[in-house]
Design a protein around this motif. Structure first.
Motif, PDB file in Angstrom:
ATOM      1  N   PRO A  41      -3.630 -11.205   6.100  1.00 24.68           N
ATOM      2  CA  PRO A  41      -3.423  -9.563   6.500  1.00 24.68           C
ATOM      3  C   PRO A  41      -1.992  -9.207   6.448  1.00 24.68           C
ATOM      4  N   VAL A  42      -1.966  -7.916   6.679  1.00 26.43           N
ATOM      5  CA  VAL A  42      -0.547  -7.350   6.533  1.00 26.43           C
ATOM      6  C   VAL A  42       0.160  -7.204   8.194  1.00 26.43           C
ATOM      7  N   VAL A  43       0.703  -8.297   8.318  1.00 28.07           N
ATOM      8  CA  VAL A  43       1.349  -8.575   9.447  1.00 28.07           C
ATOM      9  C   VAL A  43       2.776  -9.024   9.388  1.00 28.07           C
ATOM     10  N   SER A  44       3.320  -9.480  10.329  1.00 29.86           N
ATOM     11  CA  SER A  44       4.941 -10.040  10.015  1.00 29.86           C
ATOM     12  C   SER A  44       4.696 -11.391   9.067  1.00 29.86           C
ATOM     13  N   GLU A  45       5.819 -11.561   8.320  1.00 30.59           N
ATOM     14  CA  GLU A  45       5.735 -12.715   7.477  1.00 30.59           C
ATOM     15  C   GLU A  45       5.522 -14.046   8.581  1.00 30.59           C
ATOM     16  N   GLU A  46       6.098 -14.156   9.752  1.00 29.08           N
ATOM     17  CA  GLU A  46       6.196 -15.205  10.449  1.00 29.08           C
ATOM     18  C   GLU A  46       4.647 -15.587  10.769  1.00 29.08           C
ATOM     19  N   SER A  94       7.250 -18.531   1.227  1.00 31.44           N
ATOM     20  CA  SER A  94       6.502 -17.392   1.750  1.00 31.44           C
ATOM     21  C   SER A  94       5.329 -17.840   2.174  1.00 31.44           C
ATOM     22  N   ALA A  95       4.730 -17.062   3.088  1.00 35.24           N
ATOM     23  CA  ALA A  95       3.110 -17.161   3.531  1.00 35.24           C
ATOM     24  C   ALA A  95       2.136 -17.542   2.088  1.00 35.24           C
ATOM     25  N   ILE A  96       2.140 -16.857   1.195  1.00 39.05           N
ATOM     26  CA  ILE A  96       1.291 -16.624  -0.085  1.00 39.05           C
ATOM     27  C   ILE A  96       1.429 -17.942  -0.668  1.00 39.05           C
ATOM     28  N   GLN A  97       2.943 -18.427  -0.656  1.00 38.64           N
ATOM     29  CA  GLN A  97       2.866 -19.712  -1.536  1.00 38.64           C
ATOM     30  C   GLN A  97       2.443 -20.755  -0.816  1.00 38.64           C
ATOM     31  N   THR A  98       2.827 -20.721   0.354  1.00 33.59           N
ATOM     32  CA  THR A  98       2.291 -21.724   1.469  1.00 33.59           C
ATOM     33  C   THR A  98       0.959 -21.976   1.334  1.00 33.59           C
ATOM     34  N   LEU A  99       0.034 -20.917   1.393  1.00 36.36           N
ATOM     35  CA  LEU A  99      -1.287 -20.925   1.215  1.00 36.36           C
ATOM     36  C   LEU A  99      -1.774 -21.625   0.133  1.00 36.36           C
ATOM     37  N   VAL A 100      -1.238 -21.081  -1.063  1.00 43.15           N
ATOM     38  CA  VAL A 100      -1.578 -21.603  -2.307  1.00 43.15           C
ATOM     39  C   VAL A 100      -1.447 -22.859  -2.420  1.00 43.15           C
ATOM     40  N   ALA A 142       7.964  -2.318   6.189  1.00 44.43           N
ATOM     41  CA  ALA A 142       9.048  -2.703   5.703  1.00 44.43           C
ATOM     42  C   ALA A 142       8.675  -3.597   4.397  1.00 44.43           C
ATOM     43  N   ALA A 143       7.717  -4.462   4.645  1.00 43.17           N
ATOM     44  CA  ALA A 143       7.378  -5.382   3.547  1.00 43.17           C
ATOM     45  C   ALA A 143       6.978  -4.803   2.252  1.00 43.17           C
ATOM     46  N   VAL A 144       6.284  -3.517   2.455  1.00 43.43           N
ATOM     47  CA  VAL A 144       5.809  -2.761   1.317  1.00 43.43           C
ATOM     48  C   VAL A 144       7.050  -2.038   0.659  1.00 43.43           C
ATOM     49  N   SER A 145       7.905  -1.642   1.434  1.00 48.58           N
ATOM     50  CA  SER A 145       9.104  -1.113   0.941  1.00 48.58           C
ATOM     51  C   SER A 145       9.927  -1.958   0.064  1.00 48.58           C
ATOM     52  N   ALA A 146      10.062  -3.169   0.531  1.00 49.02           N
ATOM     53  CA  ALA A 146      10.763  -4.188  -0.025  1.00 49.02           C
ATOM     54  C   ALA A 146       9.976  -4.546  -1.384  1.00 49.02           C
ATOM     55  N   LEU A 147       8.876  -4.684  -1.418  1.00 43.09           N
ATOM     56  CA  LEU A 147       8.045  -4.680  -2.908  1.00 43.09           C
ATOM     57  C   LEU A 147       8.366  -3.820  -3.808  1.00 43.09           C
ATOM     58  N   TYR A 148       8.685  -2.226  -3.469  1.00 45.50           N
ATOM     59  CA  TYR A 148       8.868  -1.445  -4.438  1.00 45.50           C
ATOM     60  C   TYR A 148      10.345  -1.378  -4.593  1.00 45.50           C
ATOM     61  N   GLU A 149      11.129  -1.792  -3.714  1.00 46.12           N
ATOM     62  CA  GLU A 149      12.434  -1.948  -4.289  1.00 46.12           C
ATOM     63  C   GLU A 149      12.752  -2.792  -5.308  1.00 46.12           C
ATOM     64  N   GLY A 150      11.962  -4.273  -5.081  1.00 45.24           N
ATOM     65  CA  GLY A 150      12.071  -5.064  -5.992  1.00 45.24           C
ATOM     66  C   GLY A 150      11.462  -4.854  -7.490  1.00 45.24           C
ATOM     67  N   LEU A 151      10.343  -4.041  -7.618  1.00 46.71           N
ATOM     68  CA  LEU A 151       9.693  -3.471  -8.778  1.00 46.71           C
ATOM     69  C   LEU A 151      10.992  -2.672  -9.475  1.00 46.71           C
ATOM     70  N   ALA A 152      11.801  -1.848  -8.581  1.00 44.90           N
ATOM     71  CA  ALA A 152      12.777  -0.935  -9.426  1.00 44.90           C
ATOM     72  C   ALA A 152      13.647  -1.681  -9.978  1.00 44.90           C
ATOM     73  N   THR A 153      13.968  -2.942  -9.838  1.00 47.64           N
ATOM     74  CA  THR A 153      14.808  -3.887 -10.692  1.00 47.64           C
ATOM     75  C   THR A 153      14.257  -4.194 -12.114  1.00 47.64           C
ATOM     76  N   VAL A 154      12.956  -4.042 -12.100  1.00 44.09           N
ATOM     77  CA  VAL A 154      12.221  -4.831 -13.293  1.00 44.09           C
ATOM     78  C   VAL A 154      11.742  -3.614 -14.407  1.00 44.09           C
ATOM     79  N   PRO A 155      11.377  -4.042 -15.517  1.00 38.93           N
ATOM     80  CA  PRO A 155      11.087  -2.754 -16.488  1.00 38.93           C
ATOM     81  C   PRO A 155       9.359  -2.616 -16.221  1.00 38.93           C
TER      82      PRO A 155
END
Length: 287
Positions: free
Chosen positions: A69-74, A117-123, A244-257
């Motif tokens: 779910p979309v909650v805090s990373e902790e 990260s949570a997703i990598q921990t899960l996988v 905040a997590a969504v903003s960070a995602l799109y900030e990251g996307l702005a650095t790649v093609p």
């Protein structure tokens, strides 16, 4: 025997639940409270905070569909560990995980979800259980464009405002595509690893706007929106941490093609499933 669906009332789980029921497969929804889903599916109460509650739901399941779910990373980290522990204990026959857009398979290192990260921990934890599993890796969901602060501007001003630059290709997909892939993977235990979901080659913001233009019968143009501004629009919908997590995602996307999938591990290549075009999706949802 049945299929256990996390988030069955939500954006990703509900289409999968509908898909399974349409093909005659028994399913159980996981929720905060026991009861009945609007379509009649039983809802079993199990919290992400309880390994035992989760394990009791997973026991004897033919398949389990999981996304965080979309909650805090902790909190997500704690949930990921509990889900892995419950899966390891219950030993369902098949597990399908959706990354929900987090990137774990390619292409730009700076966009990869961190190892802790949570997703990598899960996988990673799921791999260590030895259970039959597959991971669905979409990029951006077309349903994001239906968020009220986005769609309202499309309708009132004829402008599609979204973060990526106008020339930024994305392998967009819909929750319906995700459900198609998850359902297929339940029936294909021979396919493991990460399966990328999304349009290939990727499409741009103006391509999305043109699809809206054609569907609505009036001109819609595309305007890039800053990640920060987009995050602020989302705060009332998903809270400060989620925004905040969504903003960070799109900030990251702005650095790649681009934010596109590879053909070699795509659902097109591995399952023969081609995602809906934007036009097909708009038609199917009846916008």
């Amino acid at each position: 025997m049945s299929y256990v669906i996390h988030g069955a009332a939500g954006a990703q789980g509900n289409p999968l639940l509908s898909h399974l029921k349409a093909t005659g497969k028994p399913a159980v929804a996981v929720g905060r409270k026991s009861g009945t889903h609007p379509d009649g599916t039983p809802v079993v109460a199990a919290g992400y905070t309880s390994v035992q509650e989760l394990a009791s739901v997973y026991a004897d399941a033919d398949g389990v569909f999981v996304h965080l779910p979309v909650v805090s990373e902790e909190d997500r980290l704690a949930y990921a560990r509990n889900i892995v522990a419950a899966l390891s204990q219950a030993r369902p026959r098949r597990v399908v995980v959706s990354t929900s857009g987090a990137i774990i398979d390619r292409p730009h290192p700076q966009l990869q979800a961190p190892d802790d990260s949570a997703i990598q921990t899960l996988v990673r934890g799921l791999e260590e259980t030895g259970l039959s599993h597959a991971v669905i890796a979409p990029r951006l969901f077309l349903e994001n464009l239906l968020l009220p602060p986005i769609l309202d501007v499309v309708r009132t001003q004829g402008v599609l405002r979204y973060p990526p630059a106008a020339d930024f290709p994305v392998s967009w997909s819909s929750h319906l595509d995700n459900a198609d892939v998850a359902a297929a993977l339940f029936d294909r235990p021979d396919i493991t690893g990460t399966i990328a979901v999304g349009q290939h080659p990727g499409i741009t913001g103006p391509d999305l706007a043109q699809a809206f233009t054609d569907h609505l019968g009036r001109r819609v143009t595309y305007e890039p929106l800053s990640p920060e501004a987009f995050g602020q629009l989302l705060v009332p919908l998903i809270g400060d941490a989620g925004a905040a997590a969504v903003s960070a995602l799109y900030e990251g996307l702005a650095t790649v093609p681009d934010n596109t999938i590879s053909a070699h591990n795509s659902a097109q290549q591995l399952l023969g499933l081609t995602p809906r075009t934007t036009a097909q999706w708009l038609m199917q949802i009846g916008l």
